[in-house]
Scaffold this motif. Structure first.
Motif, short mmCIF file in Angstrom:
data_model
loop_
_atom_site.label_atom_id
_atom_site.label_comp_id
_atom_site.label_asym_id
_atom_site.label_seq_id
_atom_site.Cartn_x
_atom_site.Cartn_y
_atom_site.Cartn_z
N ASP A 49 0.47 -1.20 -0.40
CA ASP A 49 -0.09 0.18 -0.23
C ASP A 49 0.89 1.38 0.03
O ASP A 49 -0.11 2.46 -0.46
N GLN A 50 2.19 0.94 0.23
CA GLN A 50 2.55 2.45 0.21
C GLN A 50 4.47 1.08 -0.36
O GLN A 50 4.66 1.10 0.14
N GLN A 51 5.20 3.01 -1.11
CA GLN A 51 6.26 2.51 -1.11
C GLN A 51 8.08 2.66 -0.01
O GLN A 51 8.66 1.84 -0.20
N SER A 52 7.56 2.97 1.01
CA SER A 52 8.46 3.32 2.16
C SER A 52 7.31 4.12 3.24
O SER A 52 6.20 3.91 3.01
N TYR A 53 7.79 3.10 4.63
CA TYR A 53 7.69 2.96 5.74
C TYR A 53 8.68 3.80 6.83
O TYR A 53 10.33 2.92 7.45
N SER A 54 8.68 4.18 7.98
CA SER A 54 9.04 4.41 9.13
C SER A 54 8.16 4.46 10.26
O SER A 54 7.04 4.90 9.80
N THR A 102 5.36 -16.45 -10.19
CA THR A 102 5.60 -15.86 -8.98
C THR A 102 5.37 -14.19 -9.90
O THR A 102 5.53 -13.67 -10.39
N ALA A 103 5.61 -13.38 -8.63
CA ALA A 103 5.63 -11.65 -9.21
C ALA A 103 6.48 -11.47 -7.35
O ALA A 103 6.24 -11.42 -6.66
N THR A 104 7.02 -10.53 -8.04
CA THR A 104 7.60 -9.60 -6.77
C THR A 104 7.54 -7.96 -7.08
O THR A 104 7.16 -7.30 -7.85
N ASN A 105 8.13 -7.24 -5.47
CA ASN A 105 8.04 -6.16 -5.40
C ASN A 105 8.90 -5.47 -4.33
O ASN A 105 9.25 -6.55 -3.95
N THR A 106 8.97 -4.09 -4.05
CA THR A 106 10.12 -4.40 -2.93
C THR A 106 9.16 -2.68 -2.29
O THR A 106 8.33 -1.94 -2.50
N PHE A 107 9.60 -2.87 -0.79
CA PHE A 107 9.12 -1.58 -0.62
C PHE A 107 10.81 -1.09 0.59
O PHE A 107 11.15 -2.13 1.00
N THR A 108 10.36 -0.24 1.00
CA THR A 108 12.03 0.26 2.23
C THR A 108 10.84 0.70 3.70
O THR A 108 10.00 0.80 4.07
N TYR A 109 12.15 0.23 4.65
CA TYR A 109 11.74 0.56 5.62
C TYR A 109 12.14 1.36 6.49
O TYR A 109 13.98 0.59 7.23
N ALA A 110 12.45 2.02 7.49
CA ALA A 110 13.49 2.96 7.87
C ALA A 110 12.76 2.38 10.00
O ALA A 110 11.24 2.69 10.18
#
Length: 238
Positions: free
Chosen positions: A31-36, A118-126
């Motif tokens: 639901d988002q590309q980055s999280y913190s 299969t399918a893949t995706n990425t996100f960043t986390y801080a």
């Protein structure tokens, strides 16, 4: 001649053949590309498979891989008609949730023995941590008419993520004594509370009882001396 029934059977078999051989596509996203933030919030992983399974009970495997290569797996139900799925992933204060780039992978199979898609995706986390510190200082000043005591309490909250944000809240309390009046003032962020307490008036009365008695004693002595002198004069005249 070929009957209509035979033609219908051939058409049904042809449709079934092409359907079973249709290409399967899988999508996945967050639901988002980055999280913190502080651990405990939810990341929603969702996607779709096409064609839809057409029957209830179909599932898709969702894997979350952290920057160190560790993996957590979840099973999400696939809608039989729409082919969509959704899986909540809750962050936690564990060694799995570290700062960096995460990979989400969807693994889907139309049958137990069939191929997987299969399918893949990425996100960043801080990850975010908060530290609270406080300090107290007291100052006092006096004069002939007033005594003022001021206590200052400072609380500092530091939030650390990709950057540090510091919020400072200061509370000041003071007590002022002016004669019989006590003024107490407390200052909060954006608010000032003031309380005035008037102490009862105390009247001190000193009675000079001893002085009065001394005055009476001296008068008696003077009178006695005067009477003695008068008696002596009268005796001589006789």
């Amino acid at each position: 001649m070929i009957s209509l029934t035979a033609i219908a059977i051939v058409l049904v078999l042809s449709i079934s053949f092409f359907s079973s051989g249709a290409a399967v596509t899988v999508t996945i996203q967050t639901d988002q590309q980055s999280y913190s933030g502080n651990p405990g919030f939810t990341i929603t992983v969702s996607g779709a498979v096409s064609p839809a399974p057409g029957v209830s009970g179909a599932e898709i495997t969702v894997q979350v891989t952290n920057p160190s290569g560790s993996t957590q797996s979840y099973s999400a139900a696939v809608d039989p008609n729409a082919g969509t799925y959704s899986q909540p992933v809750v962050t936690a204060a564990t060694s799995f949730w570290i700062g960096g780039t995460y990979t989400v992978t969807a693994i889907y199979a139309t049958s137990v023995s069939g191929p997987t898609y299969t399918a893949t995706n990425t996100f960043t986390y801080a990850a975010t941590t908060s530290t609270t510190t406080s300090s107290t200082s007291t100052t006092s000043s006096s004069s002939a008419s007033a005594t003022t005591t001021t206590t200052t309490v400072t609380s500092t909250v530091s939030t650390t993520s990709t950057q540090t944000t510091t919020t400072t809240a200061t509370t000041t309390a003071s007590t002022t004594i002016v004669g019989p009046t006590v003024i107490q003032t407390t200052t909060l962020p954006g608010t000032t509370l003031s309380t005035t307490v008037t102490a009862p008036t105390v009247t001190t009365t000193t009675t000079a009882t001893s002085l009065t008695w001394v005055a009476i004693g001296v008068g008696g002595v003077v009178a006695a001396i005067a009477l003695g002198i008068a008696a002596a004069l009268m005796a001589r005249r006789r």
